[in-house]
Enzyme design. Structure first.
Site, PDB file in Angstrom:
ATOM      1  CG  ASN A 134     -26.744 -16.721  28.039  1.00 57.54           C
ATOM      2  OD1 ASN A 134     -27.642 -15.877  28.018  1.00 57.54           O
ATOM      3  ND2 ASN A 134     -25.992 -16.924  29.107  1.00 57.54           N
ATOM      4  NE  ARG A 149     -29.010 -17.832  31.809  1.00 58.34           N
ATOM      5  CZ  ARG A 149     -28.544 -16.708  32.321  1.00 58.34           C
ATOM      6  NH1 ARG A 149     -27.848 -15.872  31.580  1.00 58.34           N
ATOM      7  NH2 ARG A 149     -28.765 -16.411  33.574  1.00 58.34           N
ATOM      8  CG  HIS A 153     -27.949 -18.860  39.891  1.00 54.94           C
ATOM      9  ND1 HIS A 153     -27.618 -18.140  41.021  1.00 54.94           N
ATOM     10  CD2 HIS A 153     -27.285 -18.275  38.869  1.00 54.94           C
ATOM     11  CE1 HIS A 153     -26.789 -17.164  40.690  1.00 54.94           C
ATOM     12  NE2 HIS A 153     -26.579 -17.220  39.389  1.00 54.94           N
ATOM     13  NE  ARG A 168     -27.525  -8.627  40.521  1.00 56.61           N
ATOM     14  CZ  ARG A 168     -27.283  -9.749  39.838  1.00 56.61           C
ATOM     15  NH1 ARG A 168     -26.944 -10.863  40.467  1.00 56.61           N
ATOM     16  NH2 ARG A 168     -27.398  -9.770  38.530  1.00 56.61           N
ATOM     17  CD  GLU A 228     -25.783 -21.693  34.533  1.00 53.81           C
ATOM     18  OE1 GLU A 228     -24.599 -21.281  34.486  1.00 53.81           O
ATOM     19  OE2 GLU A 228     -26.726 -20.980  34.866  1.00 53.81           O
TER      20      GLU A 228
END
Ligand code: ADP
Length: 401
Positions: A12, A91, A180, A241, A385
């Site tokens: 990643n 990823r 996601h 956020r 993941e």
């Protein structure tokens, strides 16, 4: 360290970091994992951790991704693992409308990821650097790319389009994509297994709650709606956020504060959310501590998080025929019994009743159903993941245990 099983190296890559996990194809646990960080800076370093928790840190002397890959391959060779690496899985944050599933890396696929850079300028360029560094370090090995957005490509136009003139979609690809997706795919499989659902006939809502947070409605294994939009900013309140906000409030703030577009971007992505509301932290654990100590802003931040989540869960439910379960995952979903309890309390209109003891027990890697008998089901599932990326990579590269 020896292993007979083929290994998948899961990577990643960000613009200044490279996370990795070495995943046996027949296991959900990595045998080695780590992180190269501050790449390109003086204190660039790589930290490698084995499955017993032993850690080594090596300096990269200002090196970047290629140097990190060199140190990693040397380390793997010393551990006798290098020639067990059978394929590499990457990823990728954004696959636009082009990538609806994982893919073997080819020149054409690289060009496709490049095209999506304008949709994820902070992520996709780093992924491309990572793929090139891995190609150099492991020539001849198959590389696979797994997209965060791919799972959400089954959404219908009525769900993914924004109510702005059509040309913004046709000219600039402005639409909702969702993120996601890799976690959602893994968690869907686990929820089906744990709850013994019919893979071809179910309706679940997955709440992936980490620093970034989203909720996704899944019908019969396919995404039908999700809360994140063209970028990860839409939807739930997150660590830093804002999630949903009236766009006219944003232009109003910009005028009052004389903010330019980058200033707005920074405000809504980095200074808002749990951090902005509380003024304490973006981290849920720190907020829970502050709330217990009586900080009213931390208490409000947690209340707002649960309110927004339950409100959007209610909306997502309208895309399902039936709600078999709400699934909590991600750092907050897997650990914050407080936010899970608050959210299900908000959802009492649907008949949810918490099993407080089961909810309190489902933390730090322990999963399971957290609702009482007779209630609609809510369940905690640990996401993975890396495992999902390793599975896709093994499948596409034709590698078996
Ligand atoms: P990322 O999106 O960066 O992968 P994670 O999924 O690791 O993030 O989630 C990080 C969040 O999980 C942080 O807000 C952290 O405070 C929260 N978290 C982790 N453990 C706990 C805990 N025991 N109680 C409450 N929140 C927790």
């Amino acid at each position: 360290m020896t292993t007979a099983t083929p290994l998948i190296l899961v990577i990643n890559c960000g613009s200044s970091s490279l996370k990795f996990a070495l995943q046996p194809v027949d296991s959900i646990d990595p045998i080695l994992s780590g992180l190269a960080e501050c790449l390109g800076l003086e204190d660039a370093r790589i930290i490698i951790k084995d499955s017993d928790g032993n850690k080594t840190t090596q300096t990269l002397n200002g090196g970047r991704h290629a140097e990190a890959m060199e140190v990693l391959t040397r380390d793997l060779a010393q551990r006798g693992l290098l020639d067990k690496v059978a394929a590499i899985g990457h990823r990728i944050v954004h696959g636009g409308e082009r990538f609806t599933a994982s893919a073997i890396v080819t020149d054409d696929v690289m060009a496709g990821i490049e095209e999506c850079c304008e949709l994820a300028p902070l992520h996709n360029p780093g992924h491309l650097v990572g793929i090139r560094a891995a190609q150099k370090a492991f020539p001849g090995l198959k590389q696979v790319v797994v997209f965060d957005t791919a799972f959400h490509q089954t959404m219908q136009p009525a769900v993914y389009r924004y109510a702005v003139p059509k040309r913004f979609y046709t000219d600039y690809h402005v639409r909702r994509y969702g993120m996601h997706g890799t976690s959602c795919r893994y968690v869907t499989g686990e929820a089906i297994r744990v709850l013994d659902l019919d893979p071809a006939d179910h309706g679940i809502i997955i709440c992936h709650l980490g620093n970034g947070a989203s909720a996704t409605a899944v019908k019969n294994g396919q995404c039908v709606d999700t809360t994140m939009g063209m970028t990860p900013l839409e939807g739930l309140i997150m660590g830093t956020r804002s999630g949903d906000i009236d766009p006219a409030a944003v232009t109003y703030i910009a005028r009052r504060e004389k903010l330019d577009l980058d200033g707005i971007d920074h405000l809504l992505n980095k200074q808002s959310g749990l951090l902005g509301i509380s003024g304490v932290s973006s981290d849920c654990r720190a907020l829970e501590e502050a709330a217990v100590a009586g900080n009213p802003d931390a208490q409000l931040a947690l209340q707002m998080f649960a309110h927004r989540l339950s409100r959007l869960i209610g909306g997502l439910a309208t895309s399902l025929d039936r709600l078999d379960a709400i699934v909590f995952t991600g750092g907050i979903g897997e650990n914050s019994s407080l936010l899970r309890a608050k959210t299900l309390e908000h959802l009492r209109i649907f008949g949810f009743k918490l099993d407080a003891a089961a909810n309190d027990a489902a933390i730090r890697g322990k999963a399971g159903v957290i609702t009482a008998a007779g209630s609609p089901v809510a369940v905690v599932v640990n996401t993975n993941e890396e495992c999902m990326i390793a599975r896709d990579t093994a499948e596409l590269a034709g590698i078996q245990a």
